[in-house]
Design a protein around this motif. Structure first.
Motif, PDB file in Angstrom:
ATOM      1  N   LEU A  55      29.712  55.728 -16.529  1.00 61.54           N
ATOM      2  CA  LEU A  55      30.528  56.514 -17.539  1.00 61.54           C
ATOM      3  C   LEU A  55      29.198  57.295 -18.432  1.00 61.54           C
ATOM      4  CD1 LEU A  55      32.818  56.975 -19.497  1.00 61.54           C
ATOM      5  CD2 LEU A  55      32.187  54.752 -20.614  1.00 61.54           C
ATOM      6  N   LEU A  56      28.065  56.198 -18.617  1.00 61.04           N
ATOM      7  CA  LEU A  56      27.107  57.112 -19.349  1.00 61.04           C
ATOM      8  C   LEU A  56      26.389  58.059 -18.726  1.00 61.04           C
ATOM      9  CD1 LEU A  56      25.240  53.467 -20.518  1.00 61.04           C
ATOM     10  CD2 LEU A  56      26.959  54.909 -21.711  1.00 61.04           C
ATOM     11  N   ILE A  57      26.115  57.913 -17.478  1.00 60.47           N
ATOM     12  CA  ILE A  57      25.741  58.787 -16.561  1.00 60.47           C
ATOM     13  C   ILE A  57      26.408  60.030 -16.757  1.00 60.47           C
ATOM     14  CG2 ILE A  57      25.060  59.685 -14.161  1.00 60.47           C
ATOM     15  CD1 ILE A  57      24.363  56.529 -13.834  1.00 60.47           C
ATOM     16  N   SER A  58      27.841  60.051 -16.312  1.00 63.31           N
ATOM     17  CA  SER A  58      28.769  61.010 -16.412  1.00 63.31           C
ATOM     18  C   SER A  58      28.490  61.889 -17.726  1.00 63.31           C
ATOM     19  CB  SER A  58      30.095  60.444 -16.190  1.00 63.31           C
ATOM     20  OG  SER A  58      31.158  61.367 -16.206  1.00 63.31           O
ATOM     21  N   VAL A  59      28.569  61.196 -18.683  1.00 59.09           N
ATOM     22  CA  VAL A  59      28.319  61.920 -20.094  1.00 59.09           C
ATOM     23  C   VAL A  59      27.040  62.757 -20.269  1.00 59.09           C
ATOM     24  CG1 VAL A  59      28.057  61.602 -22.675  1.00 59.09           C
ATOM     25  CG2 VAL A  59      29.943  60.323 -21.168  1.00 59.09           C
ATOM     26  N   GLU A  60      25.948  62.074 -19.820  1.00 62.01           N
ATOM     27  CA  GLU A  60      24.567  62.842 -19.707  1.00 62.01           C
ATOM     28  C   GLU A  60      24.707  63.764 -18.760  1.00 62.01           C
ATOM     29  OE1 GLU A  60      22.276  61.909 -21.907  1.00 62.01           O
ATOM     30  OE2 GLU A  60      23.599  60.277 -22.815  1.00 62.01           O
ATOM     31  N   MET A  61      25.426  63.939 -17.720  1.00 55.03           N
ATOM     32  CA  MET A  61      25.490  64.839 -16.824  1.00 55.03           C
ATOM     33  C   MET A  61      26.298  66.181 -17.422  1.00 55.03           C
ATOM     34  SD  MET A  61      25.881  63.196 -13.351  1.00 55.03           S
ATOM     35  CE  MET A  61      26.206  64.580 -12.250  1.00 55.03           C
ATOM     36  N   SER A  62      27.431  65.610 -18.150  1.00 53.77           N
ATOM     37  CA  SER A  62      28.147  66.990 -18.966  1.00 53.77           C
ATOM     38  C   SER A  62      27.203  67.536 -20.110  1.00 53.77           C
ATOM     39  CB  SER A  62      29.263  66.159 -19.376  1.00 53.77           C
ATOM     40  OG  SER A  62      30.051  65.521 -18.617  1.00 53.77           O
ATOM     41  N   LYS A  63      26.257  66.834 -20.500  1.00 51.22           N
ATOM     42  CA  LYS A  63      25.476  67.365 -21.391  1.00 51.22           C
ATOM     43  C   LYS A  63      24.260  68.308 -20.821  1.00 51.22           C
ATOM     44  CE  LYS A  63      26.299  63.804 -24.956  1.00 51.22           C
ATOM     45  NZ  LYS A  63      25.389  62.799 -25.687  1.00 51.22           N
ATOM     46  N   GLU A  64      24.414  68.095 -19.372  1.00 48.23           N
ATOM     47  CA  GLU A  64      23.350  68.584 -18.488  1.00 48.23           C
ATOM     48  C   GLU A  64      21.817  67.921 -18.913  1.00 48.23           C
ATOM     49  OE1 GLU A  64      23.368  72.864 -18.779  1.00 48.23           O
ATOM     50  OE2 GLU A  64      25.374  72.817 -17.677  1.00 48.23           O
ATOM     51  N   ASP A  65      21.726  66.678 -19.418  1.00 49.11           N
ATOM     52  CA  ASP A  65      20.586  65.943 -19.644  1.00 49.11           C
ATOM     53  C   ASP A  65      20.275  65.258 -18.412  1.00 49.11           C
ATOM     54  OD1 ASP A  65      18.535  64.442 -20.577  1.00 49.11           O
ATOM     55  OD2 ASP A  65      19.546  63.957 -22.463  1.00 49.11           O
ATOM     56  N   TYR A  66      19.758  65.800 -17.474  1.00 48.37           N
ATOM     57  CA  TYR A  66      19.396  65.058 -16.070  1.00 48.37           C
ATOM     58  C   TYR A  66      18.630  64.163 -16.154  1.00 48.37           C
ATOM     59  CZ  TYR A  66      22.495  68.944 -14.592  1.00 48.37           C
ATOM     60  OH  TYR A  66      23.599  69.759 -14.570  1.00 48.37           O
ATOM     61  N   ARG A  67      17.596  64.134 -17.095  1.00 44.91           N
ATOM     62  CA  ARG A  67      16.440  63.254 -16.923  1.00 44.91           C
ATOM     63  C   ARG A  67      17.080  61.868 -17.833  1.00 44.91           C
ATOM     64  NH1 ARG A  67      11.344  65.001 -16.013  1.00 44.91           N
ATOM     65  NH2 ARG A  67      11.219  67.319 -15.962  1.00 44.91           N
ATOM     66  N   SER A  68      17.814  62.105 -18.729  1.00 42.50           N
ATOM     67  CA  SER A  68      18.601  60.668 -19.269  1.00 42.50           C
ATOM     68  C   SER A  68      19.322  59.978 -18.058  1.00 42.50           C
ATOM     69  CB  SER A  68      19.337  61.008 -20.656  1.00 42.50           C
ATOM     70  OG  SER A  68      18.342  61.430 -21.331  1.00 42.50           O
ATOM     71  N   ALA A  69      20.100  61.055 -17.326  1.00 45.22           N
ATOM     72  CA  ALA A  69      21.053  60.391 -16.298  1.00 45.22           C
ATOM     73  C   ALA A  69      20.083  59.711 -15.290  1.00 45.22           C
ATOM     74  CB  ALA A  69      21.773  61.583 -15.737  1.00 45.22           C
ATOM     75  N   ILE A  70      18.986  60.438 -14.779  1.00 50.64           N
ATOM     76  CA  ILE A  70      18.102  59.733 -13.946  1.00 50.64           C
ATOM     77  C   ILE A  70      17.760  58.327 -14.387  1.00 50.64           C
ATOM     78  CG2 ILE A  70      16.069  59.998 -12.971  1.00 50.64           C
ATOM     79  CD1 ILE A  70      16.353  63.020 -12.516  1.00 50.64           C
ATOM     80  N   GLN A  71      17.196  58.399 -15.667  1.00 46.02           N
ATOM     81  CA  GLN A  71      16.757  57.149 -16.394  1.00 46.02           C
ATOM     82  C   GLN A  71      17.903  56.119 -16.338  1.00 46.02           C
ATOM     83  OE1 GLN A  71      15.262  57.673 -20.308  1.00 46.02           O
ATOM     84  NE2 GLN A  71      14.994  55.349 -20.234  1.00 46.02           N
ATOM     85  N   LEU A  72      19.164  56.573 -16.771  1.00 47.08           N
ATOM     86  CA  LEU A  72      20.358  55.497 -16.578  1.00 47.08           C
ATOM     87  C   LEU A  72      20.229  54.881 -15.398  1.00 47.08           C
ATOM     88  CD1 LEU A  72      22.630  57.180 -19.217  1.00 47.08           C
ATOM     89  CD2 LEU A  72      21.580  55.092 -19.562  1.00 47.08           C
ATOM     90  N   THR A  73      20.503  55.993 -14.208  1.00 43.80           N
ATOM     91  CA  THR A  73      20.883  55.469 -12.710  1.00 43.80           C
ATOM     92  C   THR A  73      19.643  54.695 -12.226  1.00 43.80           C
ATOM     93  OG1 THR A  73      21.799  57.772 -12.424  1.00 43.80           O
ATOM     94  CG2 THR A  73      21.406  56.565 -10.657  1.00 43.80           C
ATOM     95  N   GLU A  74      18.229  54.832 -12.656  1.00 43.14           N
ATOM     96  CA  GLU A  74      17.318  54.101 -12.113  1.00 43.14           C
ATOM     97  C   GLU A  74      17.300  52.572 -12.890  1.00 43.14           C
ATOM     98  OE1 GLU A  74      13.880  56.237 -12.641  1.00 43.14           O
ATOM     99  OE2 GLU A  74      13.684  57.131 -11.171  1.00 43.14           O
ATOM    100  N   GLU A  75      17.706  52.466 -14.182  1.00 41.27           N
ATOM    101  CA  GLU A  75      18.371  51.392 -14.797  1.00 41.27           C
ATOM    102  C   GLU A  75      19.172  50.454 -14.052  1.00 41.27           C
ATOM    103  OE1 GLU A  75      19.068  51.662 -18.842  1.00 41.27           O
ATOM    104  OE2 GLU A  75      17.091  52.692 -19.263  1.00 41.27           O
TER     105      GLU A  75
END
Length: 615
Positions: free
Chosen positions: A310-330
């Motif tokens: 859910l968190l990654i999906s929201v970051e991707m919608s904001k196009e904040d891929y670095r945050s999305a990558i960070q959350l995915t790695e976590e």
């Protein structure tokens, strides 16, 4: 799209387990109360096990204990409930063999249980277990569950008093929505039925579920046809679901609440892509904040994975891929600590690869893609190992069922043979009994004939005796008449003598006193009357008097002799006899002497005593 259906199934699994966290303490109090019977602890124990699934050891321990208690009960519906609940734990652990064994045991108890609602609930759970193991036969069990719930009037007795018809139907229709996920027509049909049943159940958790699945139905169609009006419908129903969930916080299970938030984020993503309205980004952020609150108290790995998605999906919608990558790695770091979960690892590495690709890091993207395919291969192997185990277990169970059927057929033949033998024994018994009865009847008939003959002989003898008695009576009557004639003759003789004496007296004595004549006549009348009365009484009381006199005498007695005998029997003095007979005393003594000789008496024998004792 994959995230959406993952959430659908997770929600399905927990739908039939109560989400009210607040009742855990009250349920535990029931289980700990020693005054409550073990039978009444089975369902609370199973419910606690369901609510405490995060604690696998505790859940499994409680589930097994509830089964052990249920098997001791006479009512098999308790075992149906306990086994179907325990099977859910094994399917979550991925233990295919044990899950099918539990299903087999559950079905056995269903066959002997009369509690239709316990059976319907069990079929629902069996369907969930099979679908979780990708066994499409589970859908038939879901339909069976729905059919039972729909067509049996709800009475709410026994174990069913804790189950609700509409809860079962809500769960069944929800599962059908998942099965027909890509079939919009069926999803539309069953999502409507889910919502209708949920409203009738009056259960907020189920009503929230009904709204949620209805919203997912429109979101699913949007993923296929990309029509914005479908997002409006999806938003309406999902926000309704969220509103119901937030009315009573703590009563809706966290995984259900997370499901609603995730799908709402999916709706807002679609609307943001179509309208580029930042309000939808704010709404997505609000959903994330709500999800963070429940995430703090949930440590289940699968819950954490879906929360991070859910968190990654929201970051991707904001196009904040670095945050999305960070959350995915976590989340990958958390998942890596767990055994198995290869499907999630594959999805997360595949997602991480796509994120690195979007940022232009092709080498890292390829490296993560290789890892993704590695885990996919493991997942694929694991899946087909499970399929193999599933087929093997099903084959063994089928063999077991065939053996049972063969035994049943053998038992049928044995029973048939036993029945035939029993019937033959009954026939032999009745024939023997009939024979014994026949012989007994023959014997009784012979005895009866002999008795009849004996009775007939007795009757003839009695008849003979009666005839002899009649003859004897007639003879006695004749003797009586003869005696009476004799008595009357004696009296006539006496009268004639008296008249002759009177005549002689009157002729010889012209001066005869008439008064003296009247006196003599009256005296004679009195004597006649006394003599007649005595003769009558004597004949009535002693009819054998004259007969016995004749029997004792050696010569036939004359009428005068008989008269003397009567006078002597009457104890009449000699002088009175002389006066009565108008003879001298010497004549009376002489007649008595002659009478004594005729009777064969000795000189010393008393004539008076002999006549007195003759009767």
């Amino acid at each position: 799209m994959k995230r959406l259906f993952c959430f659908i199934f997770l929600f399905l699994y927990f739908l039939t387990i109560s989400a009210q966290q607040r009742i855990l303490d009250s349920l535990q109090a029931i289980v700990n109360d020693k005054s409550i019977q073990d039978r009444d602890k089975i369902m609370p124990m199973s419910k606690i096990a369901g609510l405490a699934m995060g604690d696998t050891i505790r859940s499994m321990k409680l589930g097994k204990k509830s089964v052990a208690l249920a098997r001791l009960q006479q009512d098999p519906s308790y075992a149906v409930y306990a086994y179907s609940n325990l099977g859910l734990f094994y399917v979550l652990r991925g233990d295919v063999k044990r899950t099918y064994e539990i299903i087999d045991s559950c079905l056995w108890y269903i066959n002997i249980s009369k509690d239709v609602y316990a059976n319907a609930t069990a079929y629902n759970r069996i369907g969930v277990m099979k679908l979780q193991m990708d066994d499409k036969e589970g859908i038939a069990d879901i339909f069976t569950s729905i059919h039972i719930f729909k067509n049996t009037p709800y009475k709410g007795q026994g174990i069913s008093a804790n189950n609700n018809k509409w809860e079962g139907l809500t769960s069944g229709y929800y599962l059908l929505c998942s099965h027909y996920a890509q079939d919009i027509e069926n999803v539309d049909k069953y999502s409507k039925l889910t919502l209708e049943a949920a409203f009738k159940s009056k259960n907020l958790n189920l009503i929230s579920s009904g709204y949620s699945i209805r919203g997912i139905r429109f979101l699913t169609e949007y993923q296929l046809v990309k029509r914005n009006n479908l997002l409006d419908s999806a938003q309406y129903y999902l926000e309704k679901a969220l509103l119901v969930s937030e009315k009573r916080p703590g009563y809706i299970r966290d995984i259900s609440y997370l499901n609603i938030l995730s799908n709402l984020v999916g709706v807002y993503e679609g609307k943001y892509e179509a309208e580029k309205n930042n309000d939808y980004l704010k709404k997505m952020t609000e959903c994330v904040e709500k999800a963070k609150i429940i995430a703090k108290r949930n440590h289940d790995v699968e819950f954490r994975i879906n929360y991070y998605k859910l968190l990654i999906s929201v970051e991707m919608s904001k196009e904040d891929y670095r945050s999305a990558i960070q959350l995915t790695e976590e989340i990958i770091d958390e998942v890596s600590k767990q055994d198995k979960l290869n499907r999630y690892k594959y999805e997360l590495y595949y997602l991480l690869s796509s994120l690195y690709q979007k940022t232009g890091n092709q080498n890292i993207a390829i490296e993560n893609l290789k890892k993704a395919f590695t885990y996919y291969q493991k997942y694929f192997d694991e899946k087909y190992v499970k399929v193999g185990q599933q087929q093997q277990v099903k084959y063994k169970l089928a063999e077991k069922e065939r053996e049972i059927e063969i035994r049943k057929k053998q038992n049928v033949w044995y029973i048939a043979f036993a029945c035939v033998l029993f019937i033959l024994l009954i026939l032999v018994f009745f024939v023997f009994r009939f024979r014994v009865k026949y012989l007994k009847n023959k014997k009784e008939e012979a005895n009866l004939l002999a008795k009849l003959k004996e009775e007939e002989a007795k009757f003839l003898e009695v008849e003979k005796e009666n005839a002899e008695l009649q003859i004897r009576i007639k003879e006695e009557e004749a003797h009586r008449l003869q005696k009476e004639v004799l008595s009357r003759t004696n009296q006539i003789v006496y009268k004639n003598e008296m008249l002759k004496n009177l005549t002689d007296t009157i002729k010889n004595d012209p001066n005869f006193n008439t008064f003296l004549l009247e006196r003599m006549i009256k005296e004679e009348e009195r004597l006649d009357k006394n003599f007649d009365d005595f003769v009558n009484v004597l004949n009535e009381i002693h009819p054998e008097f004259y007969n016995r006199l004749q029997e004792k005498t050696k010569q036939k007695l004359t009428s005068l002799d008989l008269k003397y005998c009567v006078y002597i029997f009457m104890k009449m003095p000699t002088k009175e006899m002389a006066d009565l007979l108008h003879v001298e005393l010497k004549t009376v003594r002489m007649n008595k002497y002659r009478l004594k000789q005729k009777l064969g008496l000795k000189k010393e024998d008393s004539l008076e005593e002999f006549i007195q004792n003759i009767i």
